[in-house]
Scaffold this active site. Structure first.
Site, PDB file in Angstrom:
ATOM      1  N   GLN A 149       0.835  -1.204   0.000  1.00  0.00           N
ATOM      2  CA  GLN A 149       0.000   0.000   0.000  1.00  0.00           C
ATOM      3  C   GLN A 149       0.871   1.257   0.000  1.00  0.00           C
TER       4      GLN A 149
ATOM      5  N   SER B 123       0.492   7.755   5.235  1.00  0.00           N
ATOM      6  CA  SER B 123      -0.711   8.058   6.017  1.00  0.00           C
ATOM      7  C   SER B 123      -1.888   8.416   5.115  1.00  0.00           C
TER       8      SER B 123
ATOM      9  N   GLY C 188       6.519  -5.171   3.967  1.00  0.00           N
ATOM     10  CA  GLY C 188       7.312  -6.277   4.497  1.00  0.00           C
ATOM     11  C   GLY C 188       7.113  -7.509   3.630  1.00  0.00           C
TER      12      GLY C 188
ATOM     13  N   ARG D 261      18.914  -7.416  41.776  1.00  0.00           N
ATOM     14  CA  ARG D 261      19.879  -6.329  41.910  1.00  0.00           C
ATOM     15  C   ARG D 261      19.771  -5.676  43.286  1.00  0.00           C
TER      16      ARG D 261
ATOM     17  N   GLN E  91      11.578   2.996  42.245  1.00  0.00           N
ATOM     18  CA  GLN E  91      11.587   1.864  41.303  1.00  0.00           C
ATOM     19  C   GLN E  91      10.158   1.315  41.160  1.00  0.00           C
TER      20      GLN E  91
ATOM     21  N   ARG F   7       7.857   3.467  39.096  1.00  0.00           N
ATOM     22  CA  ARG F   7       8.122   3.430  37.651  1.00  0.00           C
ATOM     23  C   ARG F   7       7.731   2.078  37.061  1.00  0.00           C
TER      24      ARG F   7
ATOM     25  N   GLY G 234      22.799  -0.066  34.117  1.00  0.00           N
ATOM     26  CA  GLY G 234      23.768  -0.269  33.031  1.00  0.00           C
ATOM     27  C   GLY G 234      23.555  -1.579  32.297  1.00  0.00           C
TER      28      GLY G 234
ATOM     29  N   GLU H 128       1.021   0.530  10.265  1.00  0.00           N
ATOM     30  CA  GLU H 128      -0.416   0.301  10.455  1.00  0.00           C
ATOM     31  C   GLU H 128      -1.110   1.575  10.934  1.00  0.00           C
TER      32      GLU H 128
ATOM     33  N   ASP I 181       0.291   5.883  11.515  1.00  0.00           N
ATOM     34  CA  ASP I 181       1.040   6.716  12.464  1.00  0.00           C
ATOM     35  C   ASP I 181       0.127   7.018  13.662  1.00  0.00           C
TER      36      ASP I 181
HETATM   37  C1  LIG Z   1      13.654  -9.591  17.188  1.00  0.00           C
HETATM   38  C2  LIG Z   1      12.870  -9.475  18.451  1.00  0.00           C
HETATM   39  C3  LIG Z   1      11.428  -9.766  18.184  1.00  0.00           C
HETATM   40  C4  LIG Z   1      10.603  -9.099  19.230  1.00  0.00           C
HETATM   41  C5  LIG Z   1       9.172  -9.025  18.784  1.00  0.00           C
HETATM   42  C6  LIG Z   1       8.465  -8.275  19.773  1.00  0.00           C
HETATM   43  C7  LIG Z   1       7.330  -7.773  19.592  1.00  0.00           C
HETATM   44  C8  LIG Z   1       6.598  -7.864  18.299  1.00  0.00           C
HETATM   45  C9  LIG Z   1       5.626  -6.777  18.380  1.00  0.00           C
HETATM   46  C10 LIG Z   1       4.738  -6.451  17.554  1.00  0.00           C
HETATM   47  C11 LIG Z   1       4.320  -7.108  16.321  1.00  0.00           C
HETATM   48  C12 LIG Z   1       2.902  -6.668  16.108  1.00  0.00           C
HETATM   49  C13 LIG Z   1       2.065  -7.042  15.169  1.00  0.00           C
HETATM   50  C14 LIG Z   1       2.456  -7.774  13.972  1.00  0.00           C
HETATM   51  C15 LIG Z   1       1.293  -8.287  13.211  1.00  0.00           C
HETATM   52  C16 LIG Z   1       1.241  -8.290  11.890  1.00  0.00           C
HETATM   53  C17 LIG Z   1       1.822  -7.252  11.042  1.00  0.00           C
HETATM   54  C18 LIG Z   1       3.245  -7.297  10.862  1.00  0.00           C
HETATM   55  C19 LIG Z   1       3.839  -6.224  10.491  1.00  0.00           C
HETATM   56  C20 LIG Z   1       3.049  -4.957  10.284  1.00  0.00           C
HETATM   57  C21 LIG Z   1       3.356  -4.320   9.021  1.00  0.00           C
HETATM   58  C22 LIG Z   1       2.664  -3.015   8.910  1.00  0.00           C
HETATM   59  C23 LIG Z   1       1.869  -2.953   7.658  1.00  0.00           C
HETATM   60  C24 LIG Z   1       1.442  -1.542   7.285  1.00  0.00           C
HETATM   61  O1  LIG Z   1       1.877  -0.585   7.831  1.00  0.00           O
HETATM   62  S1  LIG Z   1       0.290  -1.463   6.059  1.00  0.00           S
HETATM   63  C25 LIG Z   1      -0.001   0.235   5.779  1.00  0.00           C
HETATM   64  C26 LIG Z   1      -0.777   0.860   6.881  1.00  0.00           C
HETATM   65  N1  LIG Z   1      -1.165   2.182   6.498  1.00  0.00           N
HETATM   66  C27 LIG Z   1      -1.939   2.912   7.234  1.00  0.00           C
HETATM   67  O2  LIG Z   1      -2.346   2.517   8.308  1.00  0.00           O
HETATM   68  C28 LIG Z   1      -2.361   4.227   6.656  1.00  0.00           C
HETATM   69  C29 LIG Z   1      -3.043   5.104   7.661  1.00  0.00           C
HETATM   70  N2  LIG Z   1      -4.040   5.931   6.983  1.00  0.00           N
HETATM   71  C30 LIG Z   1      -5.360   5.618   6.983  1.00  0.00           C
HETATM   72  O3  LIG Z   1      -5.780   4.619   7.563  1.00  0.00           O
HETATM   73  C31 LIG Z   1      -6.295   6.545   6.266  1.00  0.00           C
HETATM   74  O4  LIG Z   1      -5.773   7.127   5.183  1.00  0.00           O
HETATM   75  C32 LIG Z   1      -6.875   7.587   7.195  1.00  0.00           C
HETATM   76  C33 LIG Z   1      -5.853   8.268   8.055  1.00  0.00           C
HETATM   77  C34 LIG Z   1      -7.866   6.845   8.102  1.00  0.00           C
HETATM   78  C35 LIG Z   1      -7.612   8.670   6.402  1.00  0.00           C
HETATM   79  O5  LIG Z   1      -8.336   8.085   5.380  1.00  0.00           O
HETATM   80  P1  LIG Z   1      -9.288   8.899   4.392  1.00  0.00           P
HETATM   81  O6  LIG Z   1      -9.806   8.015   3.345  1.00  0.00           O
HETATM   82  O7  LIG Z   1      -8.604  10.140   3.976  1.00  0.00           O
HETATM   83  O8  LIG Z   1     -10.408   9.092   5.351  1.00  0.00           O
HETATM   84  P2  LIG Z   1     -11.076  10.359   5.994  1.00  0.00           P
HETATM   85  O9  LIG Z   1     -10.234  10.883   7.088  1.00  0.00           O
HETATM   86  O10 LIG Z   1     -11.526  11.288   4.911  1.00  0.00           O
HETATM   87  O11 LIG Z   1     -12.290   9.580   6.551  1.00  0.00           O
HETATM   88  C36 LIG Z   1     -13.380   9.192   5.750  1.00  0.00           C
HETATM   89  C37 LIG Z   1     -14.312   8.399   6.627  1.00  0.00           C
HETATM   90  O12 LIG Z   1     -13.834   7.058   6.684  1.00  0.00           O
HETATM   91  C38 LIG Z   1     -13.672   6.685   8.034  1.00  0.00           C
HETATM   92  N3  LIG Z   1     -12.598   5.723   8.077  1.00  0.00           N
HETATM   93  C39 LIG Z   1     -11.292   5.938   7.845  1.00  0.00           C
HETATM   94  N4  LIG Z   1     -10.610   4.785   7.962  1.00  0.00           N
HETATM   95  C40 LIG Z   1     -11.502   3.834   8.242  1.00  0.00           C
HETATM   96  C41 LIG Z   1     -11.414   2.442   8.482  1.00  0.00           C
HETATM   97  N5  LIG Z   1     -10.243   1.800   8.471  1.00  0.00           N
HETATM   98  N6  LIG Z   1     -12.511   1.758   8.748  1.00  0.00           N
HETATM   99  C42 LIG Z   1     -13.716   2.381   8.788  1.00  0.00           C
HETATM  100  N7  LIG Z   1     -13.881   3.720   8.591  1.00  0.00           N
HETATM  101  C43 LIG Z   1     -12.783   4.411   8.304  1.00  0.00           C
HETATM  102  C44 LIG Z   1     -13.400   7.960   8.753  1.00  0.00           C
HETATM  103  O13 LIG Z   1     -13.657   7.824  10.105  1.00  0.00           O
HETATM  104  C45 LIG Z   1     -14.340   8.890   8.049  1.00  0.00           C
HETATM  105  O14 LIG Z   1     -15.625   8.657   8.559  1.00  0.00           O
HETATM  106  P3  LIG Z   1     -16.689   9.853   8.575  1.00  0.00           P
HETATM  107  O15 LIG Z   1     -16.906  10.264   7.176  1.00  0.00           O
HETATM  108  O16 LIG Z   1     -16.073  10.940   9.406  1.00  0.00           O
HETATM  109  O17 LIG Z   1     -17.872   9.238   9.248  1.00  0.00           O
HETATM  110  C1  LIG Z   2       8.786  -1.314   9.877  1.00  0.00           C
HETATM  111  C2  LIG Z   2       7.704  -0.843   8.951  1.00  0.00           C
HETATM  112  C3  LIG Z   2       6.971  -1.789   8.269  1.00  0.00           C
HETATM  113  C4  LIG Z   2       5.997  -1.387   7.357  1.00  0.00           C
HETATM  114  N1  LIG Z   2       5.308  -2.327   6.644  1.00  0.00           N
HETATM  115  C5  LIG Z   2       4.426  -1.933   5.692  1.00  0.00           C
HETATM  116  C6  LIG Z   2       3.741  -2.892   4.875  1.00  0.00           C
HETATM  117  O1  LIG Z   2       3.910  -4.096   5.041  1.00  0.00           O
HETATM  118  N2  LIG Z   2       2.916  -2.443   3.909  1.00  0.00           N
HETATM  119  C7  LIG Z   2       2.693  -1.120   3.708  1.00  0.00           C
HETATM  120  O2  LIG Z   2       1.930  -0.783   2.802  1.00  0.00           O
HETATM  121  N3  LIG Z   2       3.299  -0.183   4.480  1.00  0.00           N
HETATM  122  C8  LIG Z   2       4.150  -0.558   5.456  1.00  0.00           C
HETATM  123  N4  LIG Z   2       4.778   0.382   6.246  1.00  0.00           N
HETATM  124  C9  LIG Z   2       4.500   1.795   6.019  1.00  0.00           C
HETATM  125  C10 LIG Z   2       3.690   2.409   7.158  1.00  0.00           C
HETATM  126  O3  LIG Z   2       2.386   1.942   7.130  1.00  0.00           O
HETATM  127  C11 LIG Z   2       3.745   3.928   7.030  1.00  0.00           C
HETATM  128  O4  LIG Z   2       5.074   4.335   7.228  1.00  0.00           O
HETATM  129  C12 LIG Z   2       2.813   4.545   8.052  1.00  0.00           C
HETATM  130  O5  LIG Z   2       1.472   4.357   7.674  1.00  0.00           O
HETATM  131  C13 LIG Z   2       3.109   6.042   8.268  1.00  0.00           C
HETATM  132  O6  LIG Z   2       3.010   6.740   7.100  1.00  0.00           O
HETATM  133  P1  LIG Z   2       4.158   7.731   6.592  1.00  0.00           P
HETATM  134  O7  LIG Z   2       5.427   6.980   6.576  1.00  0.00           O
HETATM  135  O8  LIG Z   2       3.647   8.290   5.329  1.00  0.00           O
HETATM  136  O9  LIG Z   2       4.257   8.845   7.675  1.00  0.00           O
HETATM  137  P2  LIG Z   2       3.894  10.371   7.487  1.00  0.00           P
HETATM  138  O10 LIG Z   2       2.427  10.498   7.323  1.00  0.00           O
HETATM  139  O11 LIG Z   2       4.743  10.985   6.446  1.00  0.00           O
HETATM  140  O12 LIG Z   2       4.288  10.913   8.914  1.00  0.00           O
HETATM  141  C14 LIG Z   2       5.332  11.854   9.174  1.00  0.00           C
HETATM  142  C15 LIG Z   2       4.895  12.778  10.312  1.00  0.00           C
HETATM  143  O13 LIG Z   2       3.798  13.572   9.890  1.00  0.00           O
HETATM  144  C16 LIG Z   2       2.749  13.526  10.822  1.00  0.00           C
HETATM  145  N5  LIG Z   2       1.465  13.633  10.098  1.00  0.00           N
HETATM  146  C17 LIG Z   2       1.117  13.061   8.908  1.00  0.00           C
HETATM  147  N6  LIG Z   2      -0.131  13.372   8.585  1.00  0.00           N
HETATM  148  C18 LIG Z   2      -0.617  14.156   9.559  1.00  0.00           C
HETATM  149  C19 LIG Z   2      -1.869  14.790   9.791  1.00  0.00           C
HETATM  150  N7  LIG Z   2      -2.902  14.657   8.967  1.00  0.00           N
HETATM  151  N8  LIG Z   2      -2.005  15.531  10.898  1.00  0.00           N
HETATM  152  C20 LIG Z   2      -1.001  15.643  11.780  1.00  0.00           C
HETATM  153  N9  LIG Z   2       0.205  15.054  11.621  1.00  0.00           N
HETATM  154  C21 LIG Z   2       0.402  14.321  10.522  1.00  0.00           C
HETATM  155  C22 LIG Z   2       2.896  12.177  11.512  1.00  0.00           C
HETATM  156  O14 LIG Z   2       2.328  12.208  12.815  1.00  0.00           O
HETATM  157  C23 LIG Z   2       4.415  12.028  11.556  1.00  0.00           C
HETATM  158  O15 LIG Z   2       4.885  12.704  12.706  1.00  0.00           O
HETATM  159  C24 LIG Z   2       5.747  -0.007   7.158  1.00  0.00           C
HETATM  160  C25 LIG Z   2       6.481   0.941   7.876  1.00  0.00           C
HETATM  161  C26 LIG Z   2       7.445   0.537   8.775  1.00  0.00           C
HETATM  162  C27 LIG Z   2       8.236   1.567   9.516  1.00  0.00           C
END
Ligand SMILES: CCCCC/C=C\C/C=C\C/C=C\C/C=C\C/C=C\CCCCC(=O)SCCNC(=O)CCNC(=O)[C@H](O)C(C)(C)COP(=O)(O)OP(=O)(O)OC[C@H]1O[C@@H](n2cnc3c(N)ncnc32)[C@H](O)[C@@H]1OP(=O)(O)O
Ligand SMILES: Cc1cc2nc3c(=O)[nH]c(=O)nc-3n(C[C@H](O)[C@H](O)[C@H](O)COP(=O)(O)OP(=O)(O)OC[C@H]3O[C@@H](n4cnc5c(N)ncnc54)[C@H](O)[C@@H]3O)c2cc1C
Length: 664
Positions: free
Chosen positions: A137, A144, A177, A310, A330, A333, A401, A424, A426
């Site tokens: 994506q 974002s 990823g 410790r 401690q 915290r 340390g 997933e 910001d």
């Molecule tokens: C080595 C040591 C090992 C140690 C290990 C220890 C720990 C491990 C720990 C953790 C592991 C954890 C988990 C792992 C599990 C699996 C995953 C593995 C890795 C993860 C990889 C990550 C993958 C990614 O990042 S994928 C990309 C993700 N990207 C995003 O999330 C983007 C974020 N942006 C958005 O979601 C949207 O753009 C937005 C910010 C919501 C804005 O969208 P937009 O269309 O512009 O919407 P708008 O604001 O106009 O809203 C319109 C309307 O829609 C509603 N809305 C928005 N989103 C949603 C939704 N998802 N569902 C329903 N409705 C939604 C919004 O509220 C508005 O509603 P309304 O009109 O106001 O009513």
């Molecule tokens: C380890 C890792 C794994 C990932 N895996 C995947 C994957 O598998 N698939 C995939 O598709 N993506 C993946 N991503 C991407 C990830 O989902 C994006 O990096 C994340 O959604 C944040 O978006 P960005 O990088 O565009 O941050 P940006 O939006 O550019 O954020 C930069 C700064 O701007 C601020 N900001 C942005 N918009 C606003 C706003 N509207 N209002 C106020 N502040 C704002 C944020 O708070 C932040 O401080 C991964 C990222 C990482 C780091």
């Protein structure tokens, strides 16, 4: 001979039934037994050894990850593990890998956004891992702002195909990823264009690499984006980049549950809300909340066990020094973090229930609870990951340390964990989504529409705006209804104050942008209320086992009162409590810490983590920390030779020059 247990005395102090607490933590006896069996299976398998991985080069680490993933798959097949057991096994292997994205996002995206024909075609291959997929994506220019993505999927009615294209540098997919080196397929998010019209972002299944030779298909440029934060850590993952040069895919590879494109090229928007295109993110955010409790519990387990071993200062008449866990600082915290681990566990359980409920409703075309599910998953993902990331660093400091040593396990845990605040969604961007939802709820209060679910308390705004906290003595803060009302009143008062300020702007979007820092605080107050209320609800359940419920009540009070203490400004400024009542809460908190103290080690034992999973000398079960640290130091490659490599070239000349200078 019985093994030494440096924590034996601590364990004897516990005032509750540990086995029953383990079951509460696991969610059920069945979960406990499954997870215990799988954790031991992984811990006893030499292929899953991980104590040397921070020393590996990126290439060796990546190969080691492939080896572990292949071995894990073999074990899953050979032992005929269920899907649930297989997920547990992968999580106990504890090395981020392409499989996280294949099982965690690629398959859920097809399930959630595909039609039944698409399920039939793609899921069997994905389940057998005959194809491996990722979730593509994010782009170089946009993460974002999903609506700002630039990759295009243009329908060609002549050939009944989509033409996938990356028109600009910033449209290159960046971060997914598993994409960099492994995935054969991806769910790619691109702007759908039909007849010259842009219909916004949709998902498409795209093959990236040949199934026989693993080479990129024509028109596809793909690779890894490079090293990330820390050594080892998330570098086991091949986060990738991807560009399309007019790559053709058949029409039936657009995920068509939400919208369809007909053979003639007509765009059809079904009754399903457009936001379901974001459904996979909602699913993963929900899993991240449960994972936050695990990561937090891990850090807290290490810091608690080490704090009991410790000793510093305070020796009386040549006796032992004080265990650092006995210092009030401690405790103040550490114990709120211990309480937070339990709190996040229970809110994670509840969120899973909410997600299952909304999924069942969606299947029956009931979309009414989708906004709440989005707000809860977004808000709780944001809040729990931010707290956990900060807490891991706090636990490192709590270990002094030695916490900075790689073999404390904390540096790597931190490095792996912190991107959770960004991926997933910001965390700030997600809190602003919650704030939008809250402002909308407040604006509808006068309309007769009754708020439900987690915003039901807003329906009592009239009472909550003027209620007065009745606490007169520290112990009054132990009453669940007192705590709940204080958190509800704070959340509603902050929401309504912000809504009023927004109303002063002629353009609401300008107001929202201007007040966004305050709106973030409102969202946090609401999310904290959810966690507190779900902890209190958990305590309403029948919880068997001597002393178990009592310990959970203490932890719940610690969780709530430490938040109250930390955010005292909010509570006092909104008039929910007086400064004196705030001081009484703090007094009560200190008394609660004293009650946690004798149970601290047993409370972290209840997580049932193996030494393998914890990966920490400081947190090892038997507490034999010093001997292990000493032995481990000698295993460092720098100690392979007495005189280091480079001595002759670089050290000796300086030392000799120094001697010559000194003689002059
Ligand atoms: C080595 C040591 C090992 C140690 C290990 C220890 C720990 C491990 C720990 C953790 C592991 C954890 C988990 C792992 C599990 C699996 C995953 C593995 C890795 C993860 C990889 C990550 C993958 C990614 O990042 S994928 C990309 C993700 N990207 C995003 O999330 C983007 C974020 N942006 C958005 O979601 C949207 O753009 C937005 C910010 C919501 C804005 O969208 P937009 O269309 O512009 O919407 P708008 O604001 O106009 O809203 C319109 C309307 O829609 C509603 N809305 C928005 N989103 C949603 C939704 N998802 N569902 C329903 N409705 C939604 C919004 O509220 C508005 O509603 P309304 O009109 O106001 O009513
Ligand atoms: C380890 C890792 C794994 C990932 N895996 C995947 C994957 O598998 N698939 C995939 O598709 N993506 C993946 N991503 C991407 C990830 O989902 C994006 O990096 C994340 O959604 C944040 O978006 P960005 O990088 O565009 O941050 P940006 O939006 O550019 O954020 C930069 C700064 O701007 C601020 N900001 C942005 N918009 C606003 C706003 N509207 N209002 C106020 N502040 C704002 C944020 O708070 C932040 O401080 C991964 C990222 C990482 C780091």
């Amino acid at each position: 001979m019985e093994a030494l247990d440096y924590h034996a005395e601590e364990r004897r102090k516990a005032e509750f039934n540990l086995d029953e607490m383990k079951i509460v933590w696991a969610g059920s006896r069945r979960n406990y037994e499954l997870s215990d069996r799988v954790a031991r299976l992984v811990a006893s398998d030499p292929v899953f050894r991980k104590d040397n991985r921070t020393m590996l080069t990126r290439k060796d680490l990546f190969k080691d990850t492939l080896r572990k993933a292949a071995h894990a798959w073999k074990r899953i097949i050979d032992l005929r593990l269920s899907e649930e057991e297989a997920n547990m096994l992968r999580s106990y292997v504890d090395q981020p890998a392409f499989t996280d994205l294949h099982w965690g996002m690629f398959i859920p995206a097809i399930k959630g956004q595909g039609t039944s024909e698409q399920h039939e075609k793609w899921l069997p291959m994905a389940y057998k891992m005959q194809i491996i997929g990722c979730y593509a994506q994010t782009e170089l220019g946009h993460g974002s702002n999903v609506q700002g993505l630039e990759t295009t999927a243009t329908f060609d009615p002549q050939t009944d195909e989509f033409d996938l294209h990356s028109p600009t540098l910033t449209s290159s997919k960046w971060w997914p990823g598993g994409l960099g080196k492994v995935s054969t397929h991806a769910v790619v998010y691109a702007r759908l264009i039909t007849g010259g019209q842009d219909h916004g972002v949709h998902g498409f299944i795209v093959q990236l690499r040949g199934l026989d030779d693993h080479l990129p298909l024509p028109g596809i440029t793909v690779g890894d984006i490079g090293m990330k934060f820390g050594s080892g850590a998330y570098n086991s993952m091949d986060n990738g980049l991807l560009r399309f040069d007019h790559v053709r895919i058949p029409r039936n590879q657009m995920l068509m549950r939400v919208s369809q494109v007909t053979r003639e090229g007509k765009f059809v928007q079904s009754d399903v809300p457009r936001q379901l295109v974001y459904g996979t993110m909602v699913y993963v955010r929900q899993t991240i909340v449960s994972d936050a409790s695990c990561a937090l519990a891990r850090a807290v387990c290490i810091a608690t066990r080490y704090s009991a071993v410790r000793r510093q200062f305070g020796s009386q008449n040549g006796g032992p020094e004080i265990q650092v866990i006995d210092y009030k600082t401690q405790q103040s915290r550490l114990f709120p973090l211990l309480a937070s681990a339990y709190a996040f566990r229970f809110v994670g359980e509840w969120l899973k229930w909410l997600y299952t409920d909304v999924t069942q409703r969606l299947q029956a075309n009931d979309f009414s609870t989708l906004p709440e599910a989005h707000a809860c998953t977004a808000g709780l993902k944001s809040m729990t990951t931010s707290v956990t990331a900060d807490a891991i660093e706090e636990c490192r400091k709590l270990c002094g340390g030695h916490g900075y040593l790689s073999n404390s396990g904390l540096p790597e845990l931190f490095a792996v964990y912190i991107p959770t605040c960004t991926y997933e969604g910001d965390n700030v961007v997600l809190l602003l989504q919650v704030a939008r939802f809250l402002m909308k709820t407040v604006s509808q209060l006068g309309s007769g529409k009754k708020p439900v679910g987690t915003t039901a308390y807003m329906g009592r705004a009239e009472h909550l705006m003027q209620c007065r906290c009745e606490v007169e003595m520290a112990q009054d803060w132990l009453k669940p209804s007192t705590i709940l009302e204080a958190f509800e009143a704070r959340a509603v008062r902050m929401s309504i104050a912000c809504a009023k300020s927004l109303g002063k702007f002629s353009n609401p979007e300008d107001g929202f942008a201007e007040l966004s820092p305050d709106l973030v605080e409102v969202a946090i107050a609401h999310c904290q209320l959810i966690v507190v209320s779900k902890f209190l609800e958990k305590l309403q359940q029948d919880i068997p086992g001597k002393g178990v419920k009592r310990q959970l009540e203490i932890l719940c009070n610690v969780y709530a009162l430490h938040l109250l203490h930390k955010h005292l400004g909010d509570f006092v400024a909104t008039g929910c409590i007086t400064p004196n009542q705030g001081a009484l809460a703090n007094e009560q908190l200190r008394l609660l810490y004293a009650q946690v103290r004798p149970n601290a080690i047993a409370l972290v034992d209840a997580f049932n983590y193996t030494d393998h999973y914890l990966g920490s000398i400081l947190g090892c079960y038997d507490g034999n920390v010093y001997q292990k640290l000493y032995q481990e130091a000698w295993k460092d490659p720098l100690n392979d030779t007495v005189v280091p490599d480079g001595y002759l070239e670089y050290l000796r000349p300086i030392l000799k020059q120094h001697i010559r200078t000194a003689r002059l």
